[in-house]
Design a protein around this motif. Structure first.
Motif, PDB file in Angstrom:
ATOM      1  N   ARG A 183      53.018 126.387   0.245  1.00  0.00           N
ATOM      2  CA  ARG A 183      53.297 127.708   0.829  1.00  0.00           C
ATOM      3  C   ARG A 183      54.561 127.627   1.698  1.00  0.00           C
ATOM      4  NH1 ARG A 183      53.554 132.501  -0.011  1.00  0.00           N
ATOM      5  NH2 ARG A 183      51.486 132.494  -0.904  1.00  0.00           N
ATOM      6  N   ASP A 199      53.769 131.428 -10.567  1.00  0.00           N
ATOM      7  CA  ASP A 199      54.759 132.199  -9.819  1.00  0.00           C
ATOM      8  C   ASP A 199      55.273 131.377  -8.642  1.00  0.00           C
ATOM      9  OD1 ASP A 199      56.362 134.087  -8.699  1.00  0.00           O
ATOM     10  OD2 ASP A 199      54.794 135.559  -8.335  1.00  0.00           O
ATOM     11  N   SER A 235      57.220 133.747  -5.545  1.00  0.00           N
ATOM     12  CA  SER A 235      56.526 134.552  -4.544  1.00  0.00           C
ATOM     13  C   SER A 235      55.304 133.842  -3.968  1.00  0.00           C
ATOM     14  CB  SER A 235      56.088 135.892  -5.139  1.00  0.00           C
ATOM     15  OG  SER A 235      54.956 135.706  -5.978  1.00  0.00           O
ATOM     16  N   ARG A 264      52.206 133.888  -5.233  1.00  0.00           N
ATOM     17  CA  ARG A 264      50.923 134.581  -5.464  1.00  0.00           C
ATOM     18  C   ARG A 264      49.893 133.663  -6.094  1.00  0.00           C
ATOM     19  NH1 ARG A 264      53.618 140.018  -7.619  1.00  0.00           N
ATOM     20  NH2 ARG A 264      54.605 138.429  -8.878  1.00  0.00           N
ATOM     21  N   ASP A 280      48.133 131.585  -3.401  1.00  0.00           N
ATOM     22  CA  ASP A 280      47.075 132.317  -2.696  1.00  0.00           C
ATOM     23  C   ASP A 280      45.796 132.366  -3.528  1.00  0.00           C
ATOM     24  OD1 ASP A 280      48.936 132.786  -0.689  1.00  0.00           O
ATOM     25  OD2 ASP A 280      49.512 134.737  -1.512  1.00  0.00           O
ATOM     26  N   LEU A 281      45.946 132.626  -4.812  1.00  0.00           N
ATOM     27  CA  LEU A 281      44.799 132.675  -5.712  1.00  0.00           C
ATOM     28  C   LEU A 281      44.094 131.325  -5.772  1.00  0.00           C
ATOM     29  CD1 LEU A 281      43.161 134.180  -7.916  1.00  0.00           C
ATOM     30  CD2 LEU A 281      44.831 133.329  -9.556  1.00  0.00           C
TER      31      LEU A 281
END
Length: 114
Positions: free
Chosen positions: A43, A71, A74, A76, A79-80
């Motif tokens: 991150r 991805d 970004s 994403r 996060d998932l």
């Protein structure tokens, strides 16, 4: 000396590894809780605009790596993966705070003094 070769000694300082300073890679290890920490590092890469050229992973880290590769700009997928692995870790592995403290206490009580 017949039949043998003389090999010159090479000092380590004479060997310069080739380093590509333009590319970076990330590797995720196996083990759910550890991978969650590694996702935090990834991150930070995303927030700093660092896009890895290579993403690798083993076991649970393979799932995290695949999500990251979906991805890498970004984040994403990170996060998932973090959400999914947190759910799996807390439910299936019994890693809520109470269980962790209990396991640490039991470990400490079973440990023999040196």
């Amino acid at each position: 000396m017949t039949g043998s070769r003389i090999v010159p000694k090479i000092a380590l300082e004479d060997v310069r590894p080739r380093v590509d300073t333009e590319k970076i890679g990330i590797s995720y290890s196996g083990g759910g809780p550890r991978v969650i920490i590694e996702l935090g590092c990834a991150r930070a890469f995303v927030e700093l605009g660092i896009r890895p050229a290579v993403i690798a992973g083993v076991s649970t880290g393979g799932l995290a790596g695949a999500a990251h590769a979906l991805d890498p700009v970004s984040g994403r997928g990170l996060d998932l993966a973090a959400e999914l692995l947190t759910r799996i870790s807390t439910r299936r592995l019994g890693l809520d705070k109470l269980n962790v403290y209990w396991k640490l206490l039991l470990f400490a009580l079973r440990r023999k003094p040196h």
